[in-house]
Design an enzyme around this catalytic site. Sequence first.
Site, short mmCIF file in Angstrom:
data_model
loop_
_atom_site.label_atom_id
_atom_site.label_comp_id
_atom_site.label_asym_id
_atom_site.label_seq_id
_atom_site.Cartn_x
_atom_site.Cartn_y
_atom_site.Cartn_z
N ASP A 267 -4.67 -2.71 5.00
CA ASP A 267 -5.12 -2.15 6.28
C ASP A 267 -6.64 -2.15 6.42
O ASP A 267 -7.18 -2.08 7.50
CB ASP A 267 -4.55 -0.74 6.51
CG ASP A 267 -4.81 0.18 5.34
OD1 ASP A 267 -5.67 -0.17 4.49
OD2 ASP A 267 -4.19 1.25 5.25
N ASP B 172 0.86 -1.19 0.00
CA ASP B 172 0.00 0.00 0.00
C ASP B 172 0.89 1.23 0.00
O ASP B 172 2.06 1.15 0.37
CB ASP B 172 -0.82 0.05 1.31
CG ASP B 172 -2.13 -0.71 1.16
OD1 ASP B 172 -2.47 -1.03 0.02
OD2 ASP B 172 -2.78 -0.97 2.18
N ASP C 208 -9.33 -5.40 2.15
CA ASP C 208 -8.06 -6.03 1.77
C ASP C 208 -8.01 -7.49 2.19
O ASP C 208 -7.11 -8.22 1.79
CB ASP C 208 -6.88 -5.29 2.44
CG ASP C 208 -6.65 -3.92 1.83
OD1 ASP C 208 -6.88 -3.78 0.62
OD2 ASP C 208 -6.27 -2.99 2.56
#
Length: 1018
Positions: A758, A456, A762
Site C-alpha cells: 500500500d 501485508d 512497496d
Amino acid sequence: MENYLNENFGDVKGKNSSEEALQRWRKLCWLVKNPKRRFRFTANLSKRFEAEAIRRSNQEKFRVAVLVSQAALQFINGLNLSGEYIIPREVQDAGFGICAEELASIVEGRDVKKLKIHGDVEGIINKLATSVENGIPTSNKLLDQRKEIYGINKFAESPARGFWVFVWEALQDMTLMILAVCALVSLLVGITTKGWPNGAHDGLGIVASILLVVFVTATSDYKQSLQFKDLDREKKKITIQVTRNGFRQKISIYDLLPGDIVHLAIGDLVPADGLFVSGFSVSINESSLTGESEPVNVNSGNPFLLSGTKVQDGSCKMLVTTVGMRTQWGKLLATLSEGGDDETPLQVKLNGVATIIGKIGLYFAIVTFAVLVQGLFSRKLNEGSHWTWSGDDAMEILEFFAVAVTIVVVAVPEGLPLAVTLSLAFAMKKMMNDKALVRHLAACETMGSATTICSDKTGTLTTNHMTVVKACICGMIKEVGSSKETSSICSEIPRSGLNILLQSIFNNTGGEIVKNKDGKVEILGSPTETALLEFGLLLGGDFQSERQTSNIVKVEPFNSAKKRMAVLLELPGGGHRVHCKGASEIILAVCDKVIDSDGVIVALNEASRDHLMDTIEQFASEALRTLCLAYMEIENEFSSESPLPVEGYTCIGIVGIKDPVRPSVRESVAICRSAGITVRMVTGDNINTAKAIARECGILTSEGIAIEGPVFREKSEKELREIIPKLQVMARSSPMDKHTLVKHLRTTLQEVVAVTGDGTNDAPALHEADIGLAMGIAGTEVAKESADVIILDDNFSTIVTVAKWGRSVYINIQKFVQFQLTVNVVALVVNFSSACLTGNSPLTAVQLLWVNMIMDTLGALALATEPPNDDLMKRLPVGRKGNFISNVMWRNILGQSVYQFAIIWFLQTRGKAFFNLGGTNSDLILNTIIFNSFVFCQVFNEISSREMEKVNVFKGIMDNYVFAVVLACTVVFQIIIIEFLGTFANTTPLSLQEWLVSILIGSLGMPIAAALKMVPVG
C-alpha cells in the site's frame, strides 16, 4: 509442440518483458490472416519508442532550464525587475491577472525570472484570484469562468471506435478477401453460363457466409472493446485532497482547476503542473517525465511541480497553475496511451500454436487443391475432353480453389490468441464487480498460476479501523475506550505529562482535524493517525489551539525504512522541541529518560526499560499494534537544514492500537492452503503482534517460522534457502526485506508470487513480483501505479477471488484450445483424405466457413466465458513450469478426432448403402448428412469440452447463459441452413430419420469423451 513454443515464444513474461522478446515473436508469426485483428491487443512498439524520445527531450529541456534558472538567480537578486507582460483582455474581464500560456511557460520552463516578475508564488496566487487558506470559490458561474480561461484537467484520448470500424477490420482478413474474389468470379462465370438466378447461387452463398462471419466477429470484438473502455474509465478514478471555499475535500483529479490548493503527501501523483506553497522535506521522482531516477528536492527556492511526477518523500500544499493538455505530462500521455499493454504470455503462446497449425493447414490446402485439380484433369483425359473446357469446368476449378482457401481459413486458428483477450476481458469485467480492478491483462492470467501470496497485515488481513484501546503513560497502564476510563486517565496522569502527550499527538502527525462542509468535525489521515488523533480528542485536547501555540519548523515524515516520524517545534517562549513516534522498540532504544508517575523526568534505568519492554510485549501478545511517543528539548539554536537528533529522547508513553482481523480471512487462508497456495504475512509490526494475528488468521502453523526483518537481512544465501520454504511471518520488515523475499521465492524456488502493498516503498516489491496487488483504499497512487491489480476493498478475500478468476481464465482457454484443435484436425484430415481418395471434398467452402464460425468466434464466446466454480480452488496451481497444452488435452483432442474422422469416413464410403440412397440426388443428400453430422459432432464436443477431466459436463451449464445461447443459436441456424438455404450452402432438406441419425452420431461423441476421461495420462 510445448518445447517449440517455449523455445520460440516463451521469452515473453507476464510483466517486464524485453523489447527483443516482444519483437522476436512478432517476426515468427508470418502466417496471419488478419494482422489488424490478430495484433489488436499487443503493444505498439513504435509508439513506445516515440514516448521514450519525448522523455529524453524532456530530460535535456529540464536540465537546461535548471542551469538557466541557477544563472538567472545570481543576476536577479538586487535587480529591479519590470515585466513586459500584458494581460489579455478576456483574462482581465474574468477577474484574473495572468493567462494560461504564461502560467504554463513559468512552470514547464522552470522560469525563475518570470516567476519573480509576477511577484513569486504569492503574486501568482493573487493573480489567480485564490487564497492559501480558502482555495477557490465554488459557485458554478466562477468555476465555469475559470474553465473557460484556463481549460480543464483532462487529457486527449483517442476517440472510441464505432461498430463499423470493427466490421472494416474483420474484412481485412486475407483469406476472406480471396474468397470474396472467388465469389465474384463464381458469380460472373455462373451467370454467364447458367443465367440469373441459377448461376448466382454458389457465389451468393460464399458472399452471405463471408458477411455472416464478418458481422459476428465484429459484434464480438466491439462488445469486447466496450468492456475495455469501462475498465479504462475505472482505472482513471483518482481523487486528491484540495481546499475549496475554506473546506478540505476530496475531488477527482479531472475536476482540478488553476488556483486550486492541493494537499500532497508521500506516495501521491502530482495531478497537474503547479507551484510549491508550503511544506516539509518534499522530494519528487520525475522519472515518468524525464527517465531520470534521481529525486528532485522541491522548496521555496525550487517551487516547480510537474504533472505526472510522484511525491517520494514529505508533504506540501501546491498551487495548481496548468492543467490538461497544456502540461508536459498531457502531451506525453497521449503517446504513452497508444503504446498499449504488453501482450500476455498465453496470447503469445497461442499465436505460436496458430502459426504452427497455420503452416500445416497451408501445406494441406496446397496439396488438396493440387489433388482435386489433378483428379479433374485425369477425368477429362479419360473422357478425351481435355482440349475442350467449359464454364462448368472453370466453376469446378474455382470451387476447388475456394475449398483450398477455406481449409486455410479453418486451419489458421486466428481465434486462439483472441480467445485469451475475450476471456480476460470477461474476467476483468466480472472481477470489477468483485472489487478487484485489473490494470494489466497478463495479471489476470498469471494469478491463476500463483503458488505464493505475500500479504501485508494492516488493512488486508485486518479491518484497518483502528482505535487506541490501551496506553502506558508516565509508567501507568490504562484501558482506553469509555469516557469514564478516559476521564480516569486525565485525573491520574500529571498535568505536565498530559500536556506533553497532547502536544506530541497533535503536532507530530500526518493527519488533520478539520470541519467539513456540513460543519461536522472530520479526522483526515491514515487509520493509525486517525486513531491517535481520536485518542487526543478523548483526552480533552484541542487540535487547532495546540497547533497555533507552537510553530512547526521541520517535519520528517514516516517511512517504512526508518519506521519513525519526527517533527521540530519552535516553542512560544523560545527554544525548540523535537517530537518523535514510531515502532516501539526502535523509539524506546533511542530514549535515555522517561516521565514518571509524578510527571518528573527521570533517567531510564534497567528496571524502567524492562517494565516498558514487558508492556510492549504484553500489548503485542494481545494482537495490538504498539507505538512509542517520545520528545527532546533543544536549548541551543537549531538549523532547520540539520537532521533531527537520533538519540537522547524522553519517553512519554506507549499506546496499544486495536485493528481487528477481518471476519472472512481465516476461511480465505484455508481455501488458499487447499488450493496449494502458501500465504505469508510480511508486516512492519512488532513480531509478537504479527504472530498473534497470524495465528488468528490461520497463517502461522506449528511447523512455520516467524522472523524479524533485521535477522532475515543477516542470513547467508545458504541459510535463506533453508528458511524461506518454511517462512510464514516476517515482522519489522523493511521494503528491501520484502523485495529480497520476493526475489528469492521467484528465482531460487521458482514460485509464482503475488505481493500486496500500500505504501510508496512497496513499489520495488510490487514491481519484482509476478503479480503486484495494491490496496485501493489505503494504497498510495505510487503503489497503485506499480501494481497489476488494485484490491478496491483492501480485503484478503478479494485476493482469493482474483486467484479463482485467474484459474478460471487459464482453464477456460485450455477448454477452448482443446475444442478448436479438435475441429482443426478433423476438418483438415477429412477434406485432405477425401480429396486424395475420392477426388472431391465433402465439405464446401460455405459449409467450412460456417464450421469455422462455430469453432472460432462462437466457440470462444461459449467456452472462454465460463464463470469460475469452487472446485477450481481444490486443485494444485499450474506454477511456473506447467505445460499449457497438457497431456489431458492431447488425450481428449486425439480421441475425439479419431472418432469424428472414423464416423465421417464411414459415411463417405458406406453412407449410401446405410441410408439406402439412390438416384441423381444421392451425392447431395449424403454430403448434407456428412455436413450435418460433422456440425452436431462439434455441438456435442463443445458440451464435452466444458470439463476436461470430469465426466459430469452438465453441472452448472445453465449458470453460463452465454454458453446456452450460443449452443441454441448454432442448432437453430444449422436447421435453417439445411432446410431453407440449400441452394446457397449446397445442402438439401433431410428426412426426420436422417436428422435423428445425424444428431445421434454427434451425441455419441459424449460417451466417447466420458470414456476417454477414464484413461489415465501422466
